[in-house]
Design a protein around this motif. Structure first.
Motif, PDB file in Angstrom:
ATOM      1  N   LEU A  46       0.918  -1.318  -0.049  1.00 45.44           N
ATOM      2  CA  LEU A  46       0.073   0.003   0.052  1.00 45.44           C
ATOM      3  C   LEU A  46       0.961   1.395   0.081  1.00 45.44           C
ATOM      4  CD1 LEU A  46      -2.935  -1.031   2.680  1.00 45.44           C
ATOM      5  CD2 LEU A  46      -2.902  -1.288   0.114  1.00 45.44           C
ATOM      6  N   ASP A  47       2.018   0.929  -0.470  1.00 44.39           N
ATOM      7  CA  ASP A  47       2.886   2.228  -0.510  1.00 44.39           C
ATOM      8  C   ASP A  47       2.313   3.473  -1.086  1.00 44.39           C
ATOM      9  OD1 ASP A  47       4.787   0.504   0.660  1.00 44.39           O
ATOM     10  OD2 ASP A  47       6.139   0.276  -1.113  1.00 44.39           O
ATOM     11  N   GLU A  48       1.704   3.379  -2.319  1.00 43.46           N
ATOM     12  CA  GLU A  48       1.119   4.421  -2.991  1.00 43.46           C
ATOM     13  C   GLU A  48       0.204   5.154  -2.288  1.00 43.46           C
ATOM     14  OE1 GLU A  48      -2.164   5.098  -6.444  1.00 43.46           O
ATOM     15  OE2 GLU A  48      -1.021   3.283  -6.531  1.00 43.46           O
ATOM     16  N   THR A  51       1.003   7.825   1.034  1.00 44.13           N
ATOM     17  CA  THR A  51       1.588   9.152   0.596  1.00 44.13           C
ATOM     18  C   THR A  51       0.490  10.161   0.468  1.00 44.13           C
ATOM     19  OG1 THR A  51       1.430   8.785  -1.681  1.00 44.13           O
ATOM     20  CG2 THR A  51       3.403   8.176  -0.590  1.00 44.13           C
ATOM     21  N   ARG A  52      -0.563   9.616   0.775  1.00 45.37           N
ATOM     22  CA  ARG A  52      -1.857  10.391   0.455  1.00 45.37           C
ATOM     23  C   ARG A  52      -2.383  11.112   1.968  1.00 45.37           C
ATOM     24  NH1 ARG A  52      -5.761   7.886  -3.962  1.00 45.37           N
ATOM     25  NH2 ARG A  52      -4.269   7.030  -5.520  1.00 45.37           N
ATOM     26  N   SER A  53      -2.495  12.264   1.899  1.00 46.62           N
ATOM     27  CA  SER A  53      -2.963  13.010   3.593  1.00 46.62           C
ATOM     28  C   SER A  53      -4.236  12.504   4.065  1.00 46.62           C
ATOM     29  CB  SER A  53      -3.019  14.431   3.167  1.00 46.62           C
ATOM     30  OG  SER A  53      -3.851  14.751   2.157  1.00 46.62           O
ATOM     31  N   ASN A  54      -5.050  11.926   2.992  1.00 47.66           N
ATOM     32  CA  ASN A  54      -6.381  11.448   3.659  1.00 47.66           C
ATOM     33  C   ASN A  54      -6.392   9.825   4.052  1.00 47.66           C
ATOM     34  OD1 ASN A  54      -6.258  10.654   0.956  1.00 47.66           O
ATOM     35  ND2 ASN A  54      -8.506  11.055   0.805  1.00 47.66           N
ATOM     36  N   PHE A  55      -5.249   9.436   4.047  1.00 50.21           N
ATOM     37  CA  PHE A  55      -5.157   8.018   4.420  1.00 50.21           C
ATOM     38  C   PHE A  55      -4.323   7.578   5.778  1.00 50.21           C
ATOM     39  CE2 PHE A  55      -6.808   7.227   0.297  1.00 50.21           C
ATOM     40  CZ  PHE A  55      -7.379   5.936   0.342  1.00 50.21           C
ATOM     41  N   ARG A  56      -4.972   7.003   6.469  1.00 42.64           N
ATOM     42  CA  ARG A  56      -4.194   6.530   7.693  1.00 42.64           C
ATOM     43  C   ARG A  56      -4.264   5.005   7.771  1.00 42.64           C
ATOM     44  NH1 ARG A  56      -8.740   9.937  10.563  1.00 42.64           N
ATOM     45  NH2 ARG A  56      -8.385  12.069   9.528  1.00 42.64           N
TER      46      ARG A  56
END
Length: 410
Positions: A46-48, A51-56
């Motif tokens: 799930l590396d991609e 990097t997204r700010s809305n993913f924890r």
């Protein structure tokens, strides 16, 4: 903002689910995701998404996982005050503008603490085929020997005529939409394993003051067969105890004991603490609303029929009379009573009460019946509001239709 909670165990459908969820949303920038990704080094990374700010993303080696509710407990702790929350599994597909429509339906209820929940529609991952738009309601099927309740999806028959959600008795763990406050008020019990999650979520949410509803339209689809993915109980076996600490069935025993204490099915030494019932409504309030007698493991006739709650009765005596009981019996018959025609199509086996009401029916295809010989037996389990009195064995042939029936006393 909608906080989307997803517990995923080694599931190849996780990323397709995320992609479809985002692409079909109207308010894409208002979605945040909390994911507990229980995986192996060979599973998709799930590396991609990290990097997204809305993913924890809480990545956990599969060996350290302790079950579904343990994972959902971890996801709850990543909640950061979003206005709404949607709890899913990791294998779903979505209707276009699902988020706008869910928000509209939730608002239409008019409750201060509403929950929209049900068993989602069905889709097939290899083809992405969705099996219709008919929405489901959740209907109680029976109590299990361990004290949990099995639910079945039933179609809402008049859904095209509905203008809003209908009241529900139970909630689905894989499709659960409500206000974000639920993440703070409802603490997932990490010691629950898998079975029992939904009845626990139902009664605890209800006693916390939440009102339960089924959506009147299908906006989310779910994959039910579990094909093509490793399940927690596939890995967490006795053979792997040195890796996982406890086999899944050992965690399940502890889990169900906690559940029985919560539901007041038995008294035991379990201390539930913050994982107990709420204080806005009582255990008895839920029993009356949902039509359940937990202590005796009985279901109200309205509950079995899937009628919209609350259950109806005027006195405690009437309440007691409206419950069906679990029956488990073995019936037998003589093969000579059913093998009466060369073109036999099937045999009707009906268990009836003394008044002729059918309590349980089984239509056995001819090729499932064994040849002439000794007495045959079949074991069945069913719910009924009256006592079984007789077995009716009734052959049906292609040329003659319904033939002579044989009646056995039970």
């Amino acid at each position: 903002m909608i906080y989307v909670q997803i517990a995923a165990y080694r599931d190849p459908e996780l990323i397709p689910t995320l992609e479809d969820c985002i692409s079909k949303a109207k308010y894409k920038n208002d979605l945040t995701f909390g994911i507990c990704w229980q995986s192996d080094s060979e599973d998709r990374r799930l590396d991609e998404w990290k990097t997204r700010s809305n993913f924890r993303i809480d990545e956990v080696p599969w060996q350290e996982s302790k079950g579904l509710c343990w994972a959902r407990s971890r996801i709850q702790k990543m909640y950061e005050g979003e206005s709404f929350t949607l709890q899913l599994d990791s294998h779903h597909r979505f209707e276009k503008e699902w988020d706008r429509k869910l928000l509209s339906d939730l608002e239409s209820i008019g409750s201060r603490k509403p929950i929209l929940t049900t068993y989602a529609g069905v889709y097939d991952p290899p083809t992405n085929t969705k099996a219709g738009n008919d929405p489901f309601k959740m209907v109680a099927d029976r109590f299990t020997p361990s004290g949990t309740i099995l639910f079945r999806p039933h179609l809402i028959p008049n859904w095209r005529d509905l203008t809003g959600p209908i009241r529900a008795r139970f909630v689905s763990g894989h499709y659960f939409f409500t206000i974000g406050q639920h993440c703070e008020e409802y603490a997932y019990d990490p010691n629950l394993y898998f079975a029992g999650d939904e009845i626990s979520l139902s009664i605890r949410s209800y006693t916390l003051g939440y009102d339960l509803f089924h959506p009147h339209r299908t906006l989310v689809w779910h994959e039910y067969t579990r094909k093509g993915r490793v399940k927690h109980w596939d890995d967490h076996t006795t053979a792997n105890k040195e890796l996982v600490g406890a086999a899944w069935h050992e965690r399940d025993v502890v889990s169900k004991k906690r559940l029985r204490k919560l539901l007041k099915e038995e008294e035991n030494e379990v201390e539930l603490g913050r994982y107990g019932l709420g204080s806005v409504r009582s255990h008895r309030d839920y029993e009356i609303y949902a039509g359940i007698n937990f202590a005796d493991r009985l279901l109200h006739n309205d509950t079995i029929a899937g009628k919209e709650p609350p259950s109806t009765f005027s006195t405690e005596a009437e309440w007691a009379r409206q419950f069906a009981r679990n029956y488990s019996l073995t019936y037998s018959w003589q093969p000579t009573d059913v093998l009466l025609a060369d073109d036999l199509q099937f045999v009707y086996f009906g268990i009836e009460d003394a008044n002729g009401k059918v309590l349980h029916r089984h239509d056995a295809p001819y090729d499932s019946l064994e040849a002439l010989g000794s007495v045959r037996e079949r074991q069945v389990q069913f719910l009924a509001g009256s006592s079984p009195a007789r077995l009716v064995v009734w052959p049906v042939s292609r040329s003659q239709g319904w033939m002579k029936k044989t009646v056995y006393s039970l």
